[in-house]
Design an enzyme around this catalytic site. Structure first.
Site, PDB file in Angstrom:
ATOM      1  N   LEU A  83       1.272  -1.408  -0.202  1.00  0.00           N
ATOM      2  CA  LEU A  83      -0.495  -0.289  -0.310  1.00  0.00           C
ATOM      3  C   LEU A  83       0.630   0.555  -0.002  1.00  0.00           C
ATOM      4  O   LEU A  83       1.595   0.941   0.930  1.00  0.00           O
ATOM      5  CB  LEU A  83      -1.063   0.279   1.047  1.00  0.00           C
ATOM      6  CG  LEU A  83      -2.083  -1.114   1.157  1.00  0.00           C
ATOM      7  CD1 LEU A  83      -2.399  -0.752   2.490  1.00  0.00           C
ATOM      8  CD2 LEU A  83      -3.291  -0.812  -0.188  1.00  0.00           C
ATOM      9  N   ASN A 129       4.667  -7.476   6.273  1.00  0.00           N
ATOM     10  CA  ASN A 129       5.617  -6.757   7.102  1.00  0.00           C
ATOM     11  C   ASN A 129       5.216  -5.678   8.018  1.00  0.00           C
ATOM     12  O   ASN A 129       5.661  -4.986   8.271  1.00  0.00           O
ATOM     13  CB  ASN A 129       7.065  -6.313   6.187  1.00  0.00           C
ATOM     14  CG  ASN A 129       6.575  -5.554   5.432  1.00  0.00           C
ATOM     15  OD1 ASN A 129       5.793  -5.643   5.311  1.00  0.00           O
ATOM     16  ND2 ASN A 129       7.635  -4.400   5.520  1.00  0.00           N
ATOM     17  N   GLU A 130       3.619  -6.210   7.676  1.00  0.00           N
ATOM     18  CA  GLU A 130       2.813  -4.569   8.326  1.00  0.00           C
ATOM     19  C   GLU A 130       3.471  -4.206   9.860  1.00  0.00           C
ATOM     20  O   GLU A 130       3.087  -3.381  10.409  1.00  0.00           O
ATOM     21  CB  GLU A 130       1.406  -4.823   8.711  1.00  0.00           C
ATOM     22  CG  GLU A 130       0.428  -5.405   7.364  1.00  0.00           C
ATOM     23  CD  GLU A 130       1.357  -5.769   5.943  1.00  0.00           C
ATOM     24  OE1 GLU A 130       1.840  -7.100   6.669  1.00  0.00           O
ATOM     25  OE2 GLU A 130       0.176  -5.699   5.425  1.00  0.00           O
TER      26      GLU A 130
HETATM   27  C1  LIG Z   1      -4.242  -1.352   8.628  1.00  0.00           C
HETATM   28  C2  LIG Z   1      -3.290  -1.864   7.438  1.00  0.00           C
HETATM   29  C3  LIG Z   1      -3.368  -2.755   6.735  1.00  0.00           C
HETATM   30  C4  LIG Z   1      -2.252  -2.762   5.720  1.00  0.00           C
HETATM   31  C5  LIG Z   1      -1.933  -3.529   4.766  1.00  0.00           C
HETATM   32  C6  LIG Z   1      -1.306  -3.394   4.153  1.00  0.00           C
HETATM   33  C7  LIG Z   1       0.166  -2.547   4.337  1.00  0.00           C
HETATM   34  C8  LIG Z   1       1.266  -1.974   3.515  1.00  0.00           C
HETATM   35  O1  LIG Z   1       1.458  -2.294   2.018  1.00  0.00           O
HETATM   36  S1  LIG Z   1       2.137  -0.618   3.631  1.00  0.00           S
HETATM   37  C9  LIG Z   1       3.396  -1.121   3.044  1.00  0.00           C
HETATM   38  C10 LIG Z   1       4.347  -1.728   3.469  1.00  0.00           C
HETATM   39  N1  LIG Z   1       5.133  -1.136   2.605  1.00  0.00           N
HETATM   40  C11 LIG Z   1       6.901  -2.146   2.316  1.00  0.00           C
HETATM   41  O2  LIG Z   1       6.852  -1.615   4.206  1.00  0.00           O
HETATM   42  C12 LIG Z   1       7.844  -1.705   1.713  1.00  0.00           C
HETATM   43  C13 LIG Z   1       8.657  -0.328   1.996  1.00  0.00           C
HETATM   44  N2  LIG Z   1       9.348  -0.444   1.012  1.00  0.00           N
HETATM   45  C14 LIG Z   1      11.044  -0.593   0.999  1.00  0.00           C
HETATM   46  O3  LIG Z   1      10.571  -1.866   1.913  1.00  0.00           O
HETATM   47  C15 LIG Z   1      11.256  -0.398  -0.304  1.00  0.00           C
HETATM   48  O4  LIG Z   1      10.951   0.153  -1.251  1.00  0.00           O
HETATM   49  C16 LIG Z   1      11.120  -1.880  -1.169  1.00  0.00           C
HETATM   50  C17 LIG Z   1      12.114  -3.026  -0.497  1.00  0.00           C
HETATM   51  C18 LIG Z   1      10.087  -2.528  -1.792  1.00  0.00           C
HETATM   52  C19 LIG Z   1      12.113  -1.549  -2.904  1.00  0.00           C
HETATM   53  O5  LIG Z   1      13.682  -0.730  -2.750  1.00  0.00           O
HETATM   54  P1  LIG Z   1      13.659   0.044  -3.223  1.00  0.00           P
HETATM   55  O6  LIG Z   1      14.188  -0.926  -4.395  1.00  0.00           O
HETATM   56  O7  LIG Z   1      15.745   0.514  -2.969  1.00  0.00           O
HETATM   57  O8  LIG Z   1      13.459   1.080  -3.771  1.00  0.00           O
HETATM   58  P2  LIG Z   1      12.581   2.143  -2.472  1.00  0.00           P
HETATM   59  O9  LIG Z   1      13.242   2.992  -1.087  1.00  0.00           O
HETATM   60  O10 LIG Z   1      14.080   3.583  -2.649  1.00  0.00           O
HETATM   61  O11 LIG Z   1      11.761   3.260  -3.045  1.00  0.00           O
HETATM   62  C20 LIG Z   1      11.656   3.743  -3.947  1.00  0.00           C
HETATM   63  C21 LIG Z   1      10.637   4.955  -4.158  1.00  0.00           C
HETATM   64  O12 LIG Z   1       9.553   4.747  -4.112  1.00  0.00           O
HETATM   65  C22 LIG Z   1       9.141   4.988  -2.560  1.00  0.00           C
HETATM   66  N3  LIG Z   1       7.910   3.628  -1.545  1.00  0.00           N
HETATM   67  C23 LIG Z   1       8.512   2.567  -1.638  1.00  0.00           C
HETATM   68  N4  LIG Z   1       7.786   1.801  -1.056  1.00  0.00           N
HETATM   69  C24 LIG Z   1       6.627   2.223  -0.707  1.00  0.00           C
HETATM   70  C25 LIG Z   1       5.002   2.577  -0.523  1.00  0.00           C
HETATM   71  N5  LIG Z   1       4.598   1.230   0.357  1.00  0.00           N
HETATM   72  N6  LIG Z   1       4.508   3.765   0.006  1.00  0.00           N
HETATM   73  C26 LIG Z   1       5.174   4.830  -0.811  1.00  0.00           C
HETATM   74  N7  LIG Z   1       6.531   4.976  -1.211  1.00  0.00           N
HETATM   75  C27 LIG Z   1       6.868   4.087  -1.547  1.00  0.00           C
HETATM   76  C28 LIG Z   1      10.697   5.121  -1.666  1.00  0.00           C
HETATM   77  O13 LIG Z   1      10.494   5.989  -0.431  1.00  0.00           O
HETATM   78  C29 LIG Z   1      11.407   5.483  -2.549  1.00  0.00           C
HETATM   79  O14 LIG Z   1      10.964   6.958  -2.634  1.00  0.00           O
HETATM   80  P3  LIG Z   1      11.938   8.014  -2.961  1.00  0.00           P
HETATM   81  O15 LIG Z   1      12.894   7.770  -1.923  1.00  0.00           O
HETATM   82  O16 LIG Z   1      10.914   9.360  -3.417  1.00  0.00           O
HETATM   83  O17 LIG Z   1      12.911   7.965  -4.744  1.00  0.00           O
END
Ligand SMILES: CCCC/C=C\CC(=O)SCCNC(=O)CCNC(=O)[C@H](O)C(C)(C)COP(=O)(O)OP(=O)(O)OC[C@H]1O[C@@H](n2cnc3c(N)ncnc32)[C@H](O)[C@@H]1OP(=O)(O)O
Length: 581
Positions: A97, A164-165
């Protein structure tokens, strides 16, 4: 009761939620937002949905809405028998998300967001089709929930997947937990969810969270799909619902309560703090790599740094007033050399203003000396002898905005203000992710008026891997047929997908940095006999001297490495191992 409904749905294939079914859905379609494409194969009945929402396929409201709608349509489409979900991003299947939807949320939107997430999960989990995930990148949290809602999961090695929520201080919904339990069992699920475990593909295979590992998950899914489609659809679908019916029923019964819980839970102060910290950490991972950056140009600077290692040597071409602000930011963030060009007399005042403001910071500030002449050249009409009118390197700075209505300005700027022939000029595209798409569109538009030679475009791809990631999505799209026509022979594209080749080129480039130009040319000439004279033709002295790396040469090297010319590749290998540069 549930099974009866399913039977009815399969039998009638009537429209669901009022969605119309297209008569002939075969071929490729793009989503309205261009965040994914669907490629429907008439022969196999398999539709591949490729998510391509840069940078991370994070699921925001609009993306979920569109994706959900597409899946619901496919669910109703008789001739569709299988669906494969995959991503065009190089290392992310879906980052789950969009955290920004939950951080400091607007109540109405938050409610819609969660409702749509429930909806897409239902559409996938209760799909009568065979649904598979080709997980070709990281797939945490919501990304894993989506994958778990499919029937079969094939993942690329080394990437991670899991719910990993809890790491974010939030809790996976009961229906996601149920689907996890159904796949990996109660004990393992409890353990994984409480600890917010992210598993590597190899670990995930061991606990059955995924079904296979493959270097090419999409191909593997397509192959596996053929086995599934050998069976009669009705029998397979009913068996699926026999297995999943209780989970789906439970979700439907509890979804209202689940929604109420979500909209109450997320805005809580503690949750917001946890999400804020998580977001900060996510961003600061980048900052560690980047010693210098300023807020709104952080992304740009990162990209330059990523591509060129030393952005202090980057040459910038200024293209318009709005981008001047970016140029200004870049200078303030440490960029040492800025060359500003402007061909329109009317903007002279503005140029002078910039010049005065940044006199100390600019090592050079110039216009092309013959800018008046440049104006007369058409993109198509430039002859080789006039190469000196080309920029050595063009850097397109695009607006940093998410406001789509402003994007036409870029198109305008490109079309009206680019006076150069880019035939042999590498273009370094600096853009935020939204803009990446826009630039592609601009080039498409440009193509209709003035042909941009394919090599220029190839460099553009070359310098932005995010952009490259878009290509598979764009390729089949009718909308971009023009772009495809001018897309270079796919060597370069292949190169950037081929990690080994890319590394080989990168190793070489490292030796190439910071070397005096005069020493570089003879070496390059050995590899590519015409290149040196071409550079001379370009009247490189116009820019005084070129001690910095020459993008064009680098491009040439990449091209050579990418080509199947073993001779050139060997030279490159030998040169780089001898540290000759
Ligand atoms: C009651 C609630 C129920 C919830 C059910 C579901 C919850 C969720 O899904 S919450 C989202 C959880 N997601 C994560 O924890 C993943 C977070 N992201 C990462 O760990 C890494 O981005 C990932 C391993 C996926 C990829 O790594 P990289 O290849 O190194 O990429 P970047 O970290 O550089 O990411 C690029 C860019 O995207 C932005 N980003 C990443 N994930 C998210 C996200 N989930 N939401 C919004 N934005 C996200 C990240 O910040 C980077 O942005 P910039 O810094 O602007 O480049």
């Amino acid at each position: 009761m549930f099974l009866r409904n399913v039977m009815r749905k399969i039998a009638s294939q009537k429209s669901l939620n009022g969605l119309a079914i297209k008569k002939n859905y075969f071929g490729t379609t793009s989503s309205l937002l261009d965040d994914f494409s669907i490629n429907a194969n008439e022969k196999t009945g398999v539709s591949v949905i490729t998510m391509s929402k840069t940078p991370a396929n994070s699921l925001n409201l609009e993306f979920i809405q569109e994706l959900s709608m597409a899946i619901q349509k496919l669910n109703m489409e008789k001739s569709c028998r299988g669906i494969i979900l995959t991503s065009s991003l190089p290392s992310i299947f879906s980052a789950g998300l969009d955290i920004l939807e939950m951080y400091q949320p607007e109540p109405d939107r938050l409610e819609k967001f969660w409702t749509e997430f429930q909806e897409i999960w239902l559409a996938l989990y209760s799909s009568p089709k065979t649904v598979m995930s080709a997980i070709n990148g990281h797939s945490p949290a919501g990304g894993c929930i989506i994958a778990l809602a499919t029937d079969y999961r094939i993942m690329k090695p080394k990437f991670t997947i899991g719910l990993n929520e809890t790491m974010l201080g939030i809790v996976a919904p009961f229906w996601a937990e149920d689907s996890m339990k159904a796949v990996i069992g109660q004990r393992r699920s409890e353990y994984s969810l409480q600890l917010g475990k992210l598993y590597t593909a190899e670990e995930a295979l061991q606990i059955n969270l995924i079904d296979e590992i493959s270097d090419n998950p999409l191909q593997a899914c397509e192959d596996e799909m053929m086995n599934w489609l050998k069976l009669p659809d009705h029998a397979r679908t009913l068996t699926k619902f026999q297995n999943r019916g209780h989970i789906i029923e439970k979700m439907k019964k509890g979804r209202k309560e689940d929604l109420e819980k979500f909209v109450k839970f997320i805005p809580r102060e503690g949750i917001q703090m946890a999400l804020g910290t998580y977001l900060d950490n996510l961003k600061s991972r980048k900052k560690k790599q980047l010693k210098t950056c300023v807020s709104d140009v952080e992304l740009i600077v990162r990209k330059i740094k990523y591509n060129l290692e030393d952005y202090t040597k980057t040459t910038f071409f200024y293209l318009g007033a709005q981008d001047g602000i970016l140029a200004e930011n870049l200078i303030n963030s440490g960029c040492k050399k800025v060359i500003v060009t402007e061909h329109k007399k009317s903007n002279e005042e503005h140029l002078n203003e910039i010049q005065n403001r940044f006199r100390e910071k600019f090592l050079r500030f110039t216009r092309f000396p013959n800018s008046r002449i440049i104006e007369e050249y058409k993109l198509d009409g430039l002859e080789e002898k006039n190469w000196h009118t080309q920029p050595k390197v063009a850097v397109i700075l695009t607006l940093l905005t998410n406001d789509r209505s402003k994007l036409s300005l870029n198109s305008y700027l490109l079309r009206k203000q680019f006076p150069f022939n880019f035939g042999r000029t590498p273009i370094f595209l600096l853009t935020d992710n939204t803009e990446s798409k826009v630039i592609l569109m601009n080039e498409t538009n440009l193509q209709t008026e003035k042909r941009i030679p394919s090599r220029a475009l190839s460099y553009m791809f070359l310098y932005d891997r995010t952009l490259l990631a878009e290509i598979p999505r764009l390729k089949p799209s009718q909308k971009y047929t023009k772009l495809i026509k001018i897309q270079p022979k796919s060597d370069l594209v292949d190169l950037l997908y081929d990690e080994d080749k890319f590394k080989e080129a990168e190793v070489f480039l490292k030796h190439f940095f910071n070397k005096p130009y005069e020493r570089v040319i003879p070496k390059i000439e050995k590899i590519c006999p015409n290149l040196g004279s071409e550079l001379i033709d370009m009247n490189i002295t116009m820019l005084d001297r070129v001690k910095d790396l020459d993008f064009r040469i680098i491009g040439e090297i990449f091209r050579l490495v990418a080509s199947n010319d073993n001779y050139s590749r060997n030279i490159i290998r030998v040169l780089s191992s001898r540290h000759e540069f």
